[in-house]
Design a protein around this motif. Structure first.
Motif, PDB file in Angstrom:
ATOM      1  N   VAL A   5      -1.590  79.984  27.010  1.00 45.69           N
ATOM      2  CA  VAL A   5      -2.055  79.125  28.103  1.00 45.69           C
ATOM      3  C   VAL A   5      -2.719  77.901  27.485  1.00 45.69           C
ATOM      4  N   GLU A   6      -2.441  76.730  28.038  1.00 43.03           N
ATOM      5  CA  GLU A   6      -3.127  75.517  27.582  1.00 43.03           C
ATOM      6  C   GLU A   6      -3.765  74.802  28.765  1.00 43.03           C
ATOM      7  N   LEU A   7      -4.939  74.257  28.518  1.00 44.48           N
ATOM      8  CA  LEU A   7      -5.631  73.449  29.516  1.00 44.48           C
ATOM      9  C   LEU A   7      -5.389  71.992  29.182  1.00 44.48           C
ATOM     10  N   VAL A   8      -4.989  71.221  30.186  1.00 40.26           N
ATOM     11  CA  VAL A   8      -4.668  69.806  29.973  1.00 40.26           C
ATOM     12  C   VAL A   8      -5.526  68.978  30.925  1.00 40.26           C
ATOM     13  N   ALA A   9      -6.281  68.045  30.383  1.00 39.41           N
ATOM     14  CA  ALA A   9      -7.193  67.246  31.208  1.00 39.41           C
ATOM     15  C   ALA A   9      -7.066  65.769  30.881  1.00 39.41           C
ATOM     16  N   GLY A  10      -7.168  64.944  31.924  1.00 44.31           N
ATOM     17  CA  GLY A  10      -7.166  63.492  31.764  1.00 44.31           C
ATOM     18  C   GLY A  10      -8.537  62.926  32.064  1.00 44.31           C
ATOM     19  N   CYS A  11      -8.793  61.702  31.598  1.00 42.93           N
ATOM     20  CA  CYS A  11     -10.137  61.135  31.741  1.00 42.93           C
ATOM     21  C   CYS A  11     -10.106  59.626  31.984  1.00 42.93           C
ATOM     22  N   TYR A  12     -11.285  59.081  32.265  1.00 47.76           N
ATOM     23  CA  TYR A  12     -11.434  57.638  32.444  1.00 47.76           C
ATOM     24  C   TYR A  12     -11.090  56.884  31.160  1.00 47.76           C
ATOM     25  N   GLU A  13     -11.277  57.549  30.035  1.00 47.63           N
ATOM     26  CA  GLU A  13     -11.084  56.886  28.731  1.00 47.63           C
ATOM     27  C   GLU A  13      -9.619  56.830  28.290  1.00 47.63           C
ATOM     28  N   GLN A  14      -8.677  57.048  29.235  1.00 45.29           N
ATOM     29  CA  GLN A  14      -7.236  56.835  29.024  1.00 45.29           C
ATOM     30  C   GLN A  14      -6.550  57.924  28.199  1.00 45.29           C
ATOM     31  N   ILE A  15      -7.249  59.000  27.890  1.00 48.80           N
ATOM     32  CA  ILE A  15      -6.695  60.017  26.989  1.00 48.80           C
ATOM     33  C   ILE A  15      -6.377  61.299  27.762  1.00 48.80           C
ATOM     34  N   VAL A  16      -5.328  61.981  27.320  1.00 52.33           N
ATOM     35  CA  VAL A  16      -5.031  63.332  27.788  1.00 52.33           C
ATOM     36  C   VAL A  16      -5.395  64.301  26.671  1.00 52.33           C
ATOM     37  N   PHE A  17      -6.175  65.330  27.014  1.00 58.50           N
ATOM     38  CA  PHE A  17      -6.571  66.348  26.049  1.00 58.50           C
ATOM     39  C   PHE A  17      -5.791  67.628  26.306  1.00 58.50           C
ATOM     40  N   GLY A  18      -5.345  68.283  25.249  1.00 60.94           N
ATOM     41  CA  GLY A  18      -4.729  69.598  25.363  1.00 60.94           C
ATOM     42  C   GLY A  18      -5.528  70.621  24.575  1.00 60.94           C
ATOM     43  N   TYR A  19      -5.876  71.734  25.206  1.00 59.35           N
ATOM     44  CA  TYR A  19      -6.641  72.793  24.550  1.00 59.35           C
ATOM     45  C   TYR A  19      -5.898  74.116  24.707  1.00 59.35           C
ATOM     46  N   ARG A  20      -5.726  74.815  23.605  1.00 56.72           N
ATOM     47  CA  ARG A  20      -5.102  76.132  23.661  1.00 56.72           C
ATOM     48  C   ARG A  20      -6.175  77.182  23.919  1.00 56.72           C
ATOM     49  N   VAL A  21      -5.919  78.039  24.903  1.00 61.47           N
ATOM     50  CA  VAL A  21      -6.876  79.089  25.235  1.00 61.47           C
ATOM     51  C   VAL A  21      -6.694  80.262  24.272  1.00 61.47           C
ATOM     52  N   CYS A  22      -7.766  80.607  23.571  1.00 57.98           N
ATOM     53  CA  CYS A  22      -7.752  81.736  22.634  1.00 57.98           C
ATOM     54  C   CYS A  22      -8.684  82.808  23.190  1.00 57.98           C
TER      55      CYS A  22
END
Length: 358
Positions: A5-22
């Protein structure tokens, strides 16, 4: 599907973050997996299917990211103005709504715009596809709720709701839908398109998620998440999740429990263990501080590992500019998926069109 499972989040700072759930018995962690900086303005929407992440921004573009290869996959350019909402239908289609009042239906195979119709006189603020794929609902700044027949690419029903709605969302079974106006959630039944109940929230609502057909999680401009019984409209669970307002909530199922994911202006993404039967206060499984001002959130779960040929999208606004349904095409439904059949006159021009899209 596996446990990935990965969490994907966007922000005001123009970046998309991807985090792998461990996951472990002691605690869950969200390990940084990728960052994607393809936009030139703040992010306004993110959606995922079993292979792709799509992000929308105030820069008027939809950017694609191939999660199976961890690579950029190009941009979709058809809207003028902010991309306000994105939703995948299965692995075959992506729907987008924008400040320009348009709803676009994209094929995920060739990444071409199959349909583009003027949905609202103002902007499209939210859209939701029925689980069958036959209908979509949209709300906009023209104070209307509209039902779309996706088979024919036309409006099926227009309801004046007297106020601008912020969110529309089908329930998992597709027998009811929720419409958010400021701090109120109206529950409609599909059968009669009439309101069968109303939920009052203390502050303006920013996000909704059906945890199951009868349970609705609601978050907004305060620190708490509330879970409501849809039938009685009563709050069955309330807990403080963040130190600042909550911008987005998502969920997924793990083992025999529901995991609620929350993202806030405080920069944190948090995962909560939720029992959908006893409604006890959720326990915090894990969290990550992105240090960014988060705006949108999605949960990505991979599909079956199979290599399918997917073309890069064209990045020209000239693709499928014509209103839909397109000439010489008829639309039918097969296995709950919207498909287009070509007539003989379209087949003649197929070669030219293919050259244009690739």
């Amino acid at each position: 599907m596996g446990d990935r499972v990965e969490l994907v989040a966007g922000c005001y700072e123009q970046i998309v973050f991807g985090y792998r759930v461990c996951t472990s018995e002691k605690e869950w962690t969200a390990e940084p997996n990728f960052t994607h900086h393809a936009h030139t303005a703040s992010l306004s929407a993110v959606a995922s299917n079993d292979r792709f992440i799509a992000t929308g921004s105030k820069d008027e573009t939809i950017q694609l990211y191939d999660m199976s290869k961890k690579t950029e996959h190009g941009a979709l350019l058809h809207h003028n103005g902010t991309i306000s909402c994105l939703e995948f239908y299965g692995s075959s289609h992506l729907l987008s709504g924008g400040e320009d009042g348009l709803i676009c239906v994209w094929s995920t195979k060739k990444w071409e715009c199959l349909k583009a119709f003027k949905a609202h006189k103002g902007q499209v603020t939210s859209l939701s596809v029925h689980p069958s794929g036959k209908l979509a609902l949209s709300v906009g700044t023209d104070k209307t709720l509209r039902t779309w027949n996706l088979i024919e690419g036309r409006s099926a029903f227009i309801k004046n709701i007297k106020q601008n709605a912020d969110i529309v969302l089908w329930s998992p079974d597709g027998d009811k839908y929720a419409v958010v106006v400021n701090n109120r959630v109206d529950i409609y039944t599909m059968e009669s398109a009439k309101i069968i109940g109303t939920i009052e929230f203390p502050k303006r609502i920013s996000s909704l998620k059906f945890l199951k057909n009868t349970l609705l999680a609601v978050a907004g401009d305060d620190e708490s998440v509330r879970v409501y019984d849809v039938t009685s409209q009563k709050c069955v669970c309330e807990f403080k999740a963040h130190e600042n307002r909550i911008k987005a909530i998502e969920s997924f199922t793990k083992d025999d429990f529901c995991v609620l994911v929350t993202a806030s202006n405080d920069g944190f993404i948090k995962m909560w263990k939720l029992n959908l039967e006893d409604h006890e206060t959720p326990s915090l499984l894990g969290q990550v501080n992105t240090t960014a001002r988060l705006t949108c959130l999605s949960v990505w779960i991979p599909g079956e590992e199979k290599e399918t040929a997917v073309e890069q999208p064209a990045t020209s606004k000239t693709v499928a500019e014509s209103p839909v349904p397109a000439k010489n095409k008829r639309v039918r439904i097969t296995d709950k998926v919207i498909v287009e059949e070509e007539t003989s006159s379209t087949k003649q021009g197929k070669k030219k069109k293919r050259q244009k899209v690739q």
